[in-house]
Design a protein around this motif. Sequence first.
Motif, mmCIF file in Angstrom:
data_model
loop_
_atom_site.group_PDB
_atom_site.id
_atom_site.type_symbol
_atom_site.label_atom_id
_atom_site.label_comp_id
_atom_site.label_asym_id
_atom_site.label_seq_id
_atom_site.Cartn_x
_atom_site.Cartn_y
_atom_site.Cartn_z
ATOM 1 N N GLY A 53 2.358 54.983 -79.989
ATOM 2 C CA GLY A 53 2.115 55.868 -78.742
ATOM 3 C C GLY A 53 0.528 55.917 -78.773
ATOM 4 O O GLY A 53 -0.238 55.142 -78.971
ATOM 5 N N ARG A 54 0.120 57.205 -78.267
ATOM 6 C CA ARG A 54 -1.167 57.487 -77.873
ATOM 7 C C ARG A 54 -1.555 58.671 -78.917
ATOM 8 O O ARG A 54 -0.860 59.344 -79.397
ATOM 9 C CB ARG A 54 -1.397 58.041 -76.523
ATOM 10 N N ILE A 105 -3.328 62.143 -78.567
ATOM 11 C CA ILE A 105 -3.424 63.222 -77.925
ATOM 12 C C ILE A 105 -4.440 64.252 -78.432
ATOM 13 O O ILE A 105 -3.965 64.809 -79.504
ATOM 14 C CB ILE A 105 -2.230 64.045 -77.590
ATOM 15 N N ALA A 135 -5.791 56.918 -75.901
ATOM 16 C CA ALA A 135 -5.827 58.468 -76.150
ATOM 17 C C ALA A 135 -6.137 59.036 -74.837
ATOM 18 O O ALA A 135 -6.577 58.593 -73.929
ATOM 19 C CB ALA A 135 -7.222 58.580 -77.148
ATOM 20 N N ILE A 194 3.523 64.464 -73.966
ATOM 21 C CA ILE A 194 3.616 64.233 -75.340
ATOM 22 C C ILE A 194 5.103 63.614 -75.806
ATOM 23 O O ILE A 194 6.175 64.231 -75.440
ATOM 24 C CB ILE A 194 3.017 65.445 -76.038
ATOM 25 N N THR A 195 4.953 62.611 -76.320
ATOM 26 C CA THR A 195 6.307 62.030 -76.879
ATOM 27 C C THR A 195 6.287 61.986 -78.303
ATOM 28 O O THR A 195 5.365 62.045 -79.038
ATOM 29 C CB THR A 195 6.583 60.612 -76.347
ATOM 30 N N GLN A 244 6.342 59.337 -80.132
ATOM 31 C CA GLN A 244 5.604 58.180 -80.653
ATOM 32 C C GLN A 244 4.031 58.585 -80.504
ATOM 33 O O GLN A 244 3.190 57.722 -81.091
ATOM 34 C CB GLN A 244 5.858 57.006 -79.904
ATOM 35 N N ASP A 245 3.742 59.706 -80.292
ATOM 36 C CA ASP A 245 2.226 60.058 -80.070
ATOM 37 C C ASP A 245 1.809 60.469 -81.436
ATOM 38 O O ASP A 245 2.789 61.017 -82.232
ATOM 39 C CB ASP A 245 2.031 61.185 -78.839
ATOM 40 N N VAL A 248 6.034 65.558 -84.038
ATOM 41 C CA VAL A 248 5.014 64.785 -83.625
ATOM 42 C C VAL A 248 3.901 65.156 -84.564
ATOM 43 O O VAL A 248 3.606 66.354 -85.058
ATOM 44 C CB VAL A 248 4.574 65.350 -82.357
#
Length: 351
Positions: free
Chosen positions: A71-72, A74, A99, A115-116, A118-119, A145
């Motif tokens: 993911g990203r 954050i 990001a 937010i997931t 995978q982040d 997370v």
Amino acid sequence: MESSNRAESYAAAESSAPGSAGGQVVEAAHFSAIRSVRTEAEALLTLARALDHELKAGFGAAVAAIHDIPGRVIVSGIGKSGHIGRKIASTLASTGTPASFIHPSEASHGDLGMITSQDIVIALSWSGETTELGDLISFSKRFAVTLIGMTSNPASTLGQAADILLPLPLVKEACPHNLAPTSSSVIQLALGDALAVALLERRGFSASDFKVFHPGGKLAARLKTVTQLMHAGEEMPLVPRGIRVSEALIAVMGKRFGCAGIVDEAGRLVGMITDGDVRRHMSRGDGHSDLLARRVEEIMTPAPITTTPGTFASAALELMNRSQITALFAVERGRPVGILHIHDILRAGVV
């Protein structure tokens, strides 16, 4: 330019009278500026030393974790840490690491939904006790997370909650009261840049990749390639080896590049003739008619300086400046595929 001149005029006016109040103000400002910059420079050196010791393990773990997430990143923080966080997120995004910045107060009012699992979250707080980060920290722990904490206080709420801790060294603020976030903000920013650069290198993120995220402005111009600016096909001034100088001059003058490439029977570039070459030979006393009747290879420059189509235009410009030439051919397997003039580069804004 006008504002710069105005500032210089003010400084000159205030310092014109030795020992004057104005002169003292200028000297005091100069002293403050030097002190501030040196204090922040020392903070950066302290950070560099920390990266060799207490920060080393956490930094390596953070780079590995960010590199591996699907993911990203954050990034979140408030106040000065929030401003730094926005810049870190922006730098990560522009160098190949997806990001986003989320304001912690907005996170508490619905933005947590961005937010997931995978982040990965990077939370910035110098004290580690920023109240507004509470909901974000709780959310990260509840939904597993990964949380990276950047704080100067490992024993703080953020420091204890972080899955990966980036312990910032304690540094002296440039503020004379040691209160306003100055040096502390500088090392937060520098550590964020270090993360982005380490990830960039680990991903093998190239200058060509960089161009994808920076299509506009001066940077985009510097990332243009020779292929994008060169003249190809019939626009190239090419003549075969063995012709007379008079015939080569027709190509030199007709194509307006100030030169012509000389190719052999296989189409390979074997030399170049310029209008300057002709003038030099004439200044040496070569007769005009005799010179024009000579074979072009007698006065050409053999094995001329060339480039490749994939070369960045900025690199081609540097080559031209270093070699004191105004045009060069782009070749592939020895054969010219285009010609680039320095004016093409300047028109594109590559300076």
